[in-house]
Design an enzyme around this catalytic site. Sequence first.
Site, PDB file in Angstrom:
ATOM      1  N   TYR A 156       0.851  -1.206   0.000  1.00 37.17           N
ATOM      2  CA  TYR A 156       0.000   0.000   0.000  1.00 37.17           C
ATOM      3  C   TYR A 156       0.881   1.249   0.000  1.00 37.17           C
ATOM      4  O   TYR A 156       0.686   2.166  -0.794  1.00 37.17           O
ATOM      5  CB  TYR A 156      -0.895  -0.041   1.237  1.00 37.17           C
ATOM      6  CG  TYR A 156      -1.738   1.193   1.443  1.00 37.17           C
ATOM      7  CD1 TYR A 156      -2.907   1.392   0.717  1.00 37.17           C
ATOM      8  CD2 TYR A 156      -1.372   2.170   2.375  1.00 37.17           C
ATOM      9  CE1 TYR A 156      -3.687   2.525   0.905  1.00 37.17           C
ATOM     10  CE2 TYR A 156      -2.149   3.299   2.579  1.00 37.17           C
ATOM     11  CZ  TYR A 156      -3.305   3.466   1.840  1.00 37.17           C
ATOM     12  OH  TYR A 156      -4.077   4.590   2.032  1.00 37.17           O
ATOM     13  N   LYS A 163       1.331   4.353  -2.783  1.00 31.42           N
ATOM     14  CA  LYS A 163       1.075   5.766  -2.474  1.00 31.42           C
ATOM     15  C   LYS A 163       2.305   6.632  -2.762  1.00 31.42           C
ATOM     16  O   LYS A 163       2.179   7.791  -3.172  1.00 31.42           O
ATOM     17  CB  LYS A 163       0.612   5.913  -1.021  1.00 31.42           C
ATOM     18  CG  LYS A 163      -0.750   5.276  -0.762  1.00 31.42           C
ATOM     19  CD  LYS A 163      -1.821   5.872  -1.662  1.00 31.42           C
ATOM     20  CE  LYS A 163      -3.208   5.337  -1.390  1.00 31.42           C
ATOM     21  NZ  LYS A 163      -4.247   5.955  -2.223  1.00 31.42           N
TER      22      LYS A 163
HETATM   23  N1  LIG Z   1      -8.843   6.475   5.758  1.00 28.87           N
HETATM   24  C1  LIG Z   1      -7.570   6.757   5.935  1.00 28.87           C
HETATM   25  O1  LIG Z   1      -7.042   6.777   7.076  1.00 28.87           O
HETATM   26  C2  LIG Z   1      -6.697   7.088   4.758  1.00 28.87           C
HETATM   27  C3  LIG Z   1      -5.427   7.614   5.023  1.00 28.87           C
HETATM   28  C4  LIG Z   1      -4.603   7.930   3.963  1.00 28.87           C
HETATM   29  C5  LIG Z   1      -5.042   7.749   2.668  1.00 28.87           C
HETATM   30  N2  LIG Z   1      -6.262   7.229   2.424  1.00 28.87           N
HETATM   31  C6  LIG Z   1      -6.652   7.080   1.013  1.00 28.87           C
HETATM   32  O2  LIG Z   1      -7.850   7.781   0.791  1.00 28.87           O
HETATM   33  C7  LIG Z   1      -8.593   7.147  -0.249  1.00 28.87           C
HETATM   34  C8  LIG Z   1      -9.982   6.866   0.260  1.00 28.87           C
HETATM   35  O3  LIG Z   1      -9.893   5.967   1.359  1.00 28.87           O
HETATM   36  P1  LIG Z   1     -11.077   5.788   2.390  1.00 28.87           P
HETATM   37  O4  LIG Z   1     -10.478   5.700   3.724  1.00 28.87           O
HETATM   38  O5  LIG Z   1     -12.126   6.774   2.106  1.00 28.87           O
HETATM   39  O6  LIG Z   1     -11.542   4.307   2.004  1.00 28.87           O
HETATM   40  P2  LIG Z   1     -13.008   3.726   1.784  1.00 28.87           P
HETATM   41  O7  LIG Z   1     -12.790   2.262   1.684  1.00 28.87           O
HETATM   42  O8  LIG Z   1     -13.927   4.250   2.800  1.00 28.87           O
HETATM   43  O9  LIG Z   1     -13.416   4.317   0.363  1.00 28.87           O
HETATM   44  C9  LIG Z   1     -12.795   3.905  -0.813  1.00 28.87           C
HETATM   45  C10 LIG Z   1     -13.825   3.890  -1.921  1.00 28.87           C
HETATM   46  O10 LIG Z   1     -13.141   3.519  -3.129  1.00 28.87           O
HETATM   47  C11 LIG Z   1     -13.981   2.610  -3.823  1.00 28.87           C
HETATM   48  N3  LIG Z   1     -13.189   1.759  -4.704  1.00 28.87           N
HETATM   49  C12 LIG Z   1     -12.341   0.767  -4.347  1.00 28.87           C
HETATM   50  N4  LIG Z   1     -11.836   0.188  -5.437  1.00 28.87           N
HETATM   51  C13 LIG Z   1     -12.368   0.824  -6.512  1.00 28.87           C
HETATM   52  C14 LIG Z   1     -12.246   0.667  -7.911  1.00 28.87           C
HETATM   53  N5  LIG Z   1     -11.485  -0.289  -8.448  1.00 28.87           N
HETATM   54  N6  LIG Z   1     -12.922   1.515  -8.718  1.00 28.87           N
HETATM   55  C15 LIG Z   1     -13.719   2.474  -8.204  1.00 28.87           C
HETATM   56  N7  LIG Z   1     -13.903   2.653  -6.885  1.00 28.87           N
HETATM   57  C16 LIG Z   1     -13.220   1.834  -6.048  1.00 28.87           C
HETATM   58  C17 LIG Z   1     -14.663   1.795  -2.731  1.00 28.87           C
HETATM   59  O11 LIG Z   1     -15.838   1.154  -3.219  1.00 28.87           O
HETATM   60  C18 LIG Z   1     -14.941   2.860  -1.686  1.00 28.87           C
HETATM   61  O12 LIG Z   1     -16.195   3.459  -1.870  1.00 28.87           O
HETATM   62  C19 LIG Z   1      -7.816   5.907  -0.628  1.00 28.87           C
HETATM   63  O13 LIG Z   1      -7.057   6.170  -1.776  1.00 28.87           O
HETATM   64  C20 LIG Z   1      -6.946   5.670   0.579  1.00 28.87           C
HETATM   65  O14 LIG Z   1      -5.788   4.961   0.243  1.00 28.87           O
HETATM   66  C21 LIG Z   1      -7.108   6.894   3.439  1.00 28.87           C
END
Ligand SMILES: NC(=O)c1ccc[n+]([C@@H]2O[C@H](COP(=O)([O-])OP(=O)(O)OC[C@H]3O[C@@H](n4cnc5c(N)ncnc54)[C@H](O)[C@@H]3O)[C@@H](O)[C@H]2O)c1
Length: 278
Positions: free
Chosen positions: A173, A177
Amino acid sequence: MAGCRQRKDIMENSETVTAAFNLSGRVAVVTGAGSGLGQASAEILAGAGATVICGDVNDERAQETATSIRSTGGSAESVGVDVSDEYAHHLLLDAALSHGRLDIWVNSAGIMAEAQVLDLKAADLDALMNVNVKGTLFGAQTAGRHMAEHGGGSIINMASGAMQMPSPDIAAYAMTKASVVQMTRIMALEIGKRGVRVNAVAPGFVPTSMTSRYYQRPDGSIDEEMKAAVLTPMAKMAPLKRVGEPRDIGFAVLYLASDASSFLTGQVLSPNGGVVMV
Ligand SMILES: NC(=O)c1ccc[n+]([C@@H]2O[C@H](COP(=O)([O-])OP(=O)(O)OC[C@H]3O[C@@H](n4cnc5c(N)ncnc54)[C@H](O)[C@@H]3O)[C@@H](O)[C@H]2O)c1
């Protein structure tokens, strides 16, 4: 007289400031809009006046986000797309252009898998590369090509604090990133002269569907005790003494999407409560 002038300046300033964050008449695409940070970003961009195309592989969740935006007076529609499919991005572009233009594209769709480097399976790495790297690249390409031809725009890629902090157990992961960040910088360099800004957001820990894995029972329900046991020490460690909320990230996205950030490109904004400082 001087007092009047000062008062007028303040009023002009407040109008200028509001205008800089106002997205009325703009059209935005947000991938991953069905949940978490993508959902919050979609809602906040819509709250600032943008029409938002909510894309997600989970069609139903994308629809729910669009419906909730419309129910509060905003403008949104949903498109079911798998971002790892290069051609699916054209569906998002077409949906945006049906509203006349494309100004903002947020690549928030992402997935996570846990494994130490020694145990990392090729299939898991492929899945992460397909969604997090290729999915972001295809979205940025689709947006960038259109924006470069049509007067510019703002592309925002969701990275993670993991891109710079060696994080045990989420090696693949973190690798994806770091790749997103380098892609962001290179693209910013390549198409800045054509009016396209490309920036990344590197959030700290925010409780969402992705991160609830750390306090979920095997049946998927949340174990509140375990949640507190995971989140409390994290909050304690943070200079701001809390973990993030989706809206913290949505507001960072709003800044990067808006004219307020018009001199910013190739940068990584890190809403993380101060946990990682660079
Ligand atoms: N939550 C955290 O702490 C955090 C921290 C740093 C970065 N991020 C990044 O933020 C972004 C959102 O994460 P989140 O926490 O909201 O996760 P989440 O799982 O709540 O939301 C992710 C969304 O992406 C969709 N998704 C997954 N694969 C997909 C695909 N192939 N095509 C289209 N949609 C797809 C899922 O259905 C989901 O609705 C991600 O890129 C994640 O890596 C999250």
